[in-house]
Design an enzyme around this catalytic site. Structure first.
Site, mmCIF file in Angstrom:
data_model
loop_
_atom_site.group_PDB
_atom_site.id
_atom_site.type_symbol
_atom_site.label_atom_id
_atom_site.label_comp_id
_atom_site.label_asym_id
_atom_site.label_seq_id
_atom_site.Cartn_x
_atom_site.Cartn_y
_atom_site.Cartn_z
ATOM 1 N N ILE A 1 -86.942 8.755 15.486
ATOM 2 C CA ILE A 1 -87.935 9.926 16.146
ATOM 3 C C ILE A 1 -88.945 9.731 14.483
ATOM 4 O O ILE A 1 -90.127 10.225 14.925
ATOM 5 C CB ILE A 1 -87.325 11.086 15.664
ATOM 6 N N ALA B 1 -85.256 18.400 12.531
ATOM 7 C CA ALA B 1 -83.832 17.604 12.529
ATOM 8 C C ALA B 1 -82.528 18.575 12.492
ATOM 9 O O ALA B 1 -82.241 18.250 14.199
ATOM 10 C CB ALA B 1 -83.798 16.590 11.249
ATOM 11 N N ASP C 1 -87.423 24.551 13.970
ATOM 12 C CA ASP C 1 -86.516 24.138 15.046
ATOM 13 C C ASP C 1 -85.012 24.326 14.724
ATOM 14 O O ASP C 1 -84.074 24.224 15.734
ATOM 15 C CB ASP C 1 -86.673 23.142 15.473
ATOM 16 N N GLU D 1 -76.492 29.282 14.170
ATOM 17 C CA GLU D 1 -77.393 28.854 14.978
ATOM 18 C C GLU D 1 -76.453 29.878 16.717
ATOM 19 O O GLU D 1 -75.296 29.613 16.040
ATOM 20 C CB GLU D 1 -78.081 27.935 16.074
ATOM 21 N N HIS E 1 -83.882 25.366 18.855
ATOM 22 C CA HIS E 1 -83.389 24.269 18.876
ATOM 23 C C HIS E 1 -83.911 23.258 20.128
ATOM 24 O O HIS E 1 -83.173 23.144 20.868
ATOM 25 C CB HIS E 1 -82.275 24.174 18.444
ATOM 26 N N ILE E 2 -85.199 23.947 20.113
ATOM 27 C CA ILE E 2 -85.613 22.404 20.953
ATOM 28 C C ILE E 2 -86.466 21.705 20.973
ATOM 29 O O ILE E 2 -87.300 20.785 21.753
ATOM 30 C CB ILE E 2 -86.327 23.770 22.511
ATOM 31 N N GLY E 3 -86.474 20.755 19.948
ATOM 32 C CA GLY E 3 -87.479 19.627 19.676
ATOM 33 C C GLY E 3 -87.047 18.678 20.799
ATOM 34 O O GLY E 3 -88.508 17.845 21.198
ATOM 35 N N GLY E 4 -85.143 18.471 21.505
ATOM 36 C CA GLY E 4 -85.362 16.996 22.432
ATOM 37 C C GLY E 4 -85.452 17.717 23.799
ATOM 38 O O GLY E 4 -84.802 16.874 24.687
HETATM 39 P P1 NAI Z 1 -81.602 8.209 12.719
HETATM 40 O O1 NAI Z 1 -80.850 7.675 12.584
HETATM 41 O O2 NAI Z 1 -83.100 6.943 13.987
HETATM 42 O O3 NAI Z 1 -83.139 8.032 12.112
HETATM 43 C C1 NAI Z 1 -82.754 8.420 10.936
HETATM 44 C C2 NAI Z 1 -83.349 8.008 9.855
HETATM 45 O O4 NAI Z 1 -83.246 8.874 8.415
HETATM 46 C C3 NAI Z 1 -82.200 6.427 9.650
HETATM 47 O O5 NAI Z 1 -83.746 5.650 9.176
HETATM 48 C C4 NAI Z 1 -81.928 6.324 8.093
HETATM 49 O O6 NAI Z 1 -81.536 5.419 7.707
HETATM 50 C C5 NAI Z 1 -82.681 7.408 7.365
HETATM 51 N N1 NAI Z 1 -81.818 8.658 6.432
HETATM 52 C C6 NAI Z 1 -80.519 8.979 6.580
HETATM 53 N N2 NAI Z 1 -80.386 9.425 5.450
HETATM 54 C C7 NAI Z 1 -80.873 10.186 4.401
HETATM 55 C C8 NAI Z 1 -82.012 10.626 3.019
HETATM 56 N N3 NAI Z 1 -80.693 10.749 2.653
HETATM 57 N N4 NAI Z 1 -83.709 10.105 2.858
HETATM 58 C C9 NAI Z 1 -84.026 9.551 3.458
HETATM 59 N N5 NAI Z 1 -83.598 8.791 4.459
HETATM 60 C C10 NAI Z 1 -82.325 8.946 5.372
HETATM 61 O O7 NAI Z 1 -82.197 9.452 13.995
HETATM 62 P P2 NAI Z 1 -83.399 9.988 14.533
HETATM 63 O O8 NAI Z 1 -83.594 9.998 16.224
HETATM 64 O O9 NAI Z 1 -84.447 9.619 14.706
HETATM 65 O O10 NAI Z 1 -83.121 11.191 14.568
HETATM 66 C C11 NAI Z 1 -83.824 12.286 13.502
HETATM 67 C C12 NAI Z 1 -82.815 13.679 12.895
HETATM 68 O O11 NAI Z 1 -83.699 14.231 14.596
HETATM 69 C C13 NAI Z 1 -81.332 13.522 12.923
HETATM 70 O O12 NAI Z 1 -81.271 14.209 12.853
HETATM 71 C C14 NAI Z 1 -81.691 14.106 14.533
HETATM 72 O O13 NAI Z 1 -80.374 15.138 14.376
HETATM 73 C C15 NAI Z 1 -82.713 15.305 14.700
HETATM 74 N N6 NAI Z 1 -82.912 15.070 16.596
HETATM 75 C C16 NAI Z 1 -82.809 16.955 16.257
HETATM 76 C C17 NAI Z 1 -83.622 17.251 17.701
HETATM 77 C C18 NAI Z 1 -83.887 18.438 18.402
HETATM 78 O O14 NAI Z 1 -83.314 18.791 19.484
HETATM 79 N N7 NAI Z 1 -84.434 19.721 16.877
HETATM 80 C C19 NAI Z 1 -83.020 16.290 18.512
HETATM 81 C C20 NAI Z 1 -83.005 14.391 19.026
HETATM 82 C C21 NAI Z 1 -82.456 14.517 17.398
#
Ligand code: NAI
Length: 409
Positions: A158, A235, A260, A265, A288-291
């Protein structure tokens, strides 16, 4: 002997219609759909006839259900989370579980970008005011995003996608990640989170929930942000101290926030949402509708279905959440593929290869991966194979189950 194709897929909870076509991309699969999540008895009966099942978040699959579904070969969670399945019980029975964690990447990145624009124009306050009949026609505090500094914490799927979108709008993008990440465009990596916080006009979090990210944005860290900066958390709910954020929003140190995800929740529409952030007007709060978009649902439908079909016809387990990852590719012409989840103990491959030799079968290709107590071996065999080969392999010490698929020409 090799499975009498076509396989049978059971799809529940109205997974996206595109899943049907994706399931059939590697070979014939009969799809049966049940709308909603069936009761336990109906689920048990339907699972007993399925080779794979596709569920969303409401269908629970536990060890006792798995025991009553001996033909079930894989489970697809057509969503992000996999808590609804007993993953260890599935692995112990040789059943990989797949999900679609990255299908909504773009949806989140778009919402984040929209939030940056809305916050920098101070839209939330103006919307609250106009609903009350107040006409807040002012340019005070409203800015374009162009040339402003966007700080992305977590440059994964993301974060990186957002980086590209924000750059296209003329923002200066900075990012911080604990892993080395190649910059997109002119984005600049920061040495530390602290450096990013004190540099950027907008800070947005895109890290997973881990021990290290819990309460990442404490009162101290929020205080380190530039006066008048904006904070976005789309996130995970436990990344931010929301009491500290509410205080910073009220004091004006933080000019606005888009949130979000929350530490607590509501589990359903009937439960009330409560948060100190609801007392603030300089916020965009979403449930929580980000995705949550039609496009993400469609992408989840094809992604999870493709993983199930590829497992059935090729034995590919890449991206499985509870299984060693193997991607052996299509079965070569004239070959029969033997797939064997087994207990990860010394000597298994030797026993398997000894059996092949005794049967006069040539092992034309072989793949093995292990993880914890589980191993997954694939052998592509050539030659005349006995009709009871699956049973002979299943009888080997440590085998959890054995399955054959022939080349599709
Ligand atoms: P991803 O796994 O592709 O990327 C996460 C990144 O964070 C990685 O590059 C990792 O190295 C880095 N990271 C981990 N710990 C860290 C720290 N302490 N400091 C700095 N960087 C750190 O995950 P993605 O797909 O990009 O998702 C990111 C977030 O978005 C997740 O928490 C996911 O649960 C959330 N999310 C929320 C949604 C929503 O509906 N609001 C929908 C989809 C994802």
């Amino acid at each position: 002997m090799a499975h009498a194709q076509p396989f049978k897929a059971l799809l529940l909870e109205n997974v996206h219609p595109d899943a049907d076509e994706a399931l059939k991309a590697f070979g014939p699969i009969e799809v049966r759909r049940l709308s909603g999540s069936p009761g336990r008895d109906e689920l048990e009966a339907a699972l007993a006839e399925a080779d794979v099942v596709g569920i969303r978040s409401r269908t629970q699959i536990d060890a006792s259900l798995l025991d009553k579904a001996p033909d079930l070969k894989a489970i697809g969670c057509f969503c992000i989370g996999t808590n609804q399945v007993d993953l260890d019980a599935a692995a112990a029975r040789g059943v990989p579980v797949f999900n679609a964690p990255f299908a909504n990447t773009r949806s989140v990145a778009e919402l984040t970008m929209a939030s940056v624009i809305m916050l920098m124009r101070r839209i939330p306050e103006k919307m609250f005011a106009i609903q009350r009949g107040e006409w807040l026609k002012t340019a005070d505090g409203a800015n374009e995003v162009r040339k402003k500094k966007l700080g992305i914490v977590g440059y994964g799927n993301i974060g990186a996608q957002l980086s590209v979108i924000a750059s296209a709008l003329g923002m200066h993008v900075y990012y911080y990640d604990i892993e080395p990440k190649l910059a997109h465009g002119n984005a600049r990596p920061m040495e530390s989170l602290d450096a990013l916080l004190s540099e950027c006009d907008v800070v947005t979090l895109h890290v997973p929930a881990t021990a290290r990210t819990a309460n990442l944005m404490t009162a101290e860290r929020i205080a380190q942000m530039k006066p008048g900066a904006y904070l976005i958390n789309q996130a995970r709910g436990n990344l931010v101290d929301v009491d500290a954020l509410a205080a910073a929003l009220k004091s004006g140190h933080i000019a606005g926030a888009a949130v979000d995800v929350f530490p607590v929740e509501p589990k359903s529409k009937d439960e009330r949402f409560e948060s100190p952030l609801t007392e603030c007007e300089n916020v965009i709060l979403t449930p929580h509708i980000g995705g949550s978009t039609a496009e993400a649902q469609q992408a989840i439908g094809t992604d999870a279905a493709t993983k199930l079909a590829k497992y059935l016809y090729q034995g590919a387990t890449n991206f499985a959440v509870n299984f060693p990852e193997v991607e052996p590719g299509p079965v070569g012409e004239g070959r029969t593929r033997l797939m064997v989840p087994h207990e990860n103990r010394p000597g298994f491959l030797r026993r398997l290869n000894d059996l092949a030799e005794r049967l006069g079968a040539n092992v034309a290709a072989q793949f093995l991966q292990t993880e914890g107590e589980l191993g997954f071996a694939i052998a592509d065999l050539e030659g005349e194979l006995p009709a009871d080969l699956e049973d002979q392999v299943a009888a080997l010490d440590g085998v959890i189950r054995a399955r054959l698929v022939r080349a599709r020409i």
